[in-house]
Design a protein around this motif. Structure first.
Motif, PDB file in Angstrom:
ATOM      1  N   TYR A  65       0.822  -1.207   0.000  1.00 21.15           N
ATOM      2  CA  TYR A  65       0.000   0.000   0.000  1.00 21.15           C
ATOM      3  C   TYR A  65       0.857   1.259   0.000  1.00 21.15           C
ATOM      4  CZ  TYR A  65      -4.045  -2.938   1.012  1.00 21.15           C
ATOM      5  OH  TYR A  65      -5.032  -3.890   0.936  1.00 21.15           O
ATOM      6  N   GLU A 105      -5.940   3.847   2.775  1.00 18.41           N
ATOM      7  CA  GLU A 105      -7.058   2.935   2.974  1.00 18.41           C
ATOM      8  C   GLU A 105      -6.603   1.523   2.620  1.00 18.41           C
ATOM      9  OE1 GLU A 105     -10.045   3.505   4.221  1.00 18.41           O
ATOM     10  OE2 GLU A 105      -9.646   5.646   4.504  1.00 18.41           O
ATOM     11  N   ARG A 106      -6.710   0.610   3.553  1.00 16.73           N
ATOM     12  CA  ARG A 106      -6.256  -0.759   3.312  1.00 16.73           C
ATOM     13  C   ARG A 106      -7.400  -1.572   2.709  1.00 16.73           C
ATOM     14  NH1 ARG A 106      -4.025  -5.032   7.778  1.00 16.73           N
ATOM     15  NH2 ARG A 106      -6.250  -5.198   8.082  1.00 16.73           N
ATOM     16  N   ASP A 107      -7.698  -1.302   1.434  1.00 18.01           N
ATOM     17  CA  ASP A 107      -8.821  -1.952   0.757  1.00 18.01           C
ATOM     18  C   ASP A 107      -8.428  -3.344   0.260  1.00 18.01           C
ATOM     19  OD1 ASP A 107     -10.399   0.326   1.085  1.00 18.01           O
ATOM     20  OD2 ASP A 107      -9.640   1.215  -0.779  1.00 18.01           O
ATOM     21  N   SER A 108      -9.365  -4.286   0.328  1.00 17.16           N
ATOM     22  CA  SER A 108      -9.213  -5.634  -0.227  1.00 17.16           C
ATOM     23  C   SER A 108      -7.840  -6.234   0.068  1.00 17.16           C
ATOM     24  CB  SER A 108      -9.444  -5.604  -1.745  1.00 17.16           C
ATOM     25  OG  SER A 108     -10.678  -5.024  -2.063  1.00 17.16           O
ATOM     26  N   ARG A 112      -5.165  -7.809  -2.618  1.00 20.70           N
ATOM     27  CA  ARG A 112      -4.000  -6.952  -2.869  1.00 20.70           C
ATOM     28  C   ARG A 112      -2.699  -7.720  -2.663  1.00 20.70           C
ATOM     29  NH1 ARG A 112      -3.601  -1.225  -4.281  1.00 20.70           N
ATOM     30  NH2 ARG A 112      -1.549  -0.522  -3.655  1.00 20.70           N
ATOM     31  N   THR A 134      -6.511  -4.456  -7.850  1.00 27.03           N
ATOM     32  CA  THR A 134      -6.402  -3.558  -6.702  1.00 27.03           C
ATOM     33  C   THR A 134      -5.327  -2.497  -6.920  1.00 27.03           C
ATOM     34  OG1 THR A 134      -4.838  -5.065  -5.632  1.00 27.03           O
ATOM     35  CG2 THR A 134      -7.182  -5.339  -5.096  1.00 27.03           C
TER      36      THR A 134
END
Length: 322
Positions: A65, A105-108, A112, A134
């Motif tokens: 990220y 934002e730590r999405d999926s 990822r 992602t």
């Protein structure tokens, strides 16, 4: 794998010296933890590569990220080059509270991490990659060859990440220090292995345990507070329930870490949290607890804090694992 985690919170020269001590103490792998508030782990790994002869080395666990996955793959490939083929890629979703401090934002996270190391493996194989999941990449490649194999270890704590690791990666770095957690994680590993293609070869279930060892138990337990705070503050409710830990206190610790109030967070750590999330005590006590953990795991990573006296702690831990 008999590994140790070194944290570049100390000057790079000191971290390098500790890595040399670890190699002399019998460790076969040195992992550098990755947090934005510490020194650069890749600089540390470069110096460690130059100062050591045989230990494998790599980040643990880098998150995809705060660094683009393609750039991350290149950094690890560079470590592979300067270490003459000793690199290991430890990759995970990162710590939610510290990433949020960067506005990330730590999405999926599962997808990822999976996409990150699959793209890295393609790049290391000399392929050009396109990605539109992602993260995005268009016709990306590395303009230098990557020699040899780089094993991928996924830093995991939740059930889905563990199962994904067992299906797709070379190993898992399971963040656990207690037999109760290890027994649960072993069940998740078995579920993932049921779907693992045979051609992927063997899988390494590594206990990535917080360890604090010293001649005096009280000193070892006091040194355990910082890493236990990070673990407790980010622990999922089922993990807290597994050890009958106070959810409200854990939330307070997480909020303090997110606000950057680390001393406050460390002070909120309870004795029960240390028991659940760290192997802390004398050499004899630590040896007994590691033996209990190894009833379930294939490999062991001695993780931070190590102990109040880092060099002595590395020697003691190396003696335990010989």
């Amino acid at each position: 794998m008999k590994a140790i985690e070194l944290t570049p919170e100390h000057p790079i020269e000191e971290v390098t010296e500790l890595a040399v001590t670890a190699e002399q103490a019998g460790f076969d792998t040195v992992l550098a933890s990755c947090h934005y508030f510490n020194r650069d782990p890749y600089v540390a790994l470069d110096r460690i590569a130059a100062a050591t002869d045989e230990v494998a080395l790599g980040p643990a666990a880098a998150n995809p990220y705060d660094t683009h996955p393609v750039a991350l793959a290149s950094r690890v490939a560079t470590i592979q080059e300067v270490s003459d083929g000793r690199a290991v890629f430890g990759v995970g979703p990162g710590d939610r509270s510290t990433l949020s401090a960067l506005g990330v934002e730590r999405d999926s996270p599962l997808r990822r991490v999976l996409e990150t190391f699959k793209v890295a493996q393609d790049l290391w194989a000399g392929e050009s990659v396109d990605a539109d999941g992602t993260f995005q990449a268009a016709d990306a490649d590395l303009e230098y060859p990557v020699e040899g194999e780089i094993p991928v270890y996924v830093g995991a704590q939740g059930p889905h990440m563990i199962r994904m690791s067992a299906k797709h990666a070379d190993g898992v770095l399971y963040n656990g220090s207690h037999p109760r957690d290890m027994a649960w994680a072993a069940e998740q590993v078995e579920k993932g292995l049921e779907e693992r293609p045979e051609q992927r070869g063997s899988f390494d279930f590594a206990a990535y345990a917080s360890v604090s060892v010293a001649e005096e138990e009280a000193a070892a337990r006091e040194a355990a507070r910082p890493p236990v705070a990070f673990i407790a503050g980010g622990a999922a409710p089922p993990v807290l329930d597994r050890h009958d830990l106070d959810h409200e206190r854990a939330e307070e610790i997480g909020a303090a870490i997110e606000a950057g109030s680390f001393s406050e967070a460390f002070g909120l750590v309870t004795e029960a949290m240390i028991d659940a999330f760290c192997i802390a005590g004398t050499q004899t006590q630590v040896e007994e607890e590691i033996e209990a953990v190894m009833e379930y795991a294939d490999s062991f990573v001695v993780g931070a804090p190590l102990g109040p006296d880092l060099e002595r702690a590395i020697e003691l831990a190396g003696a335990v694992l010989r």
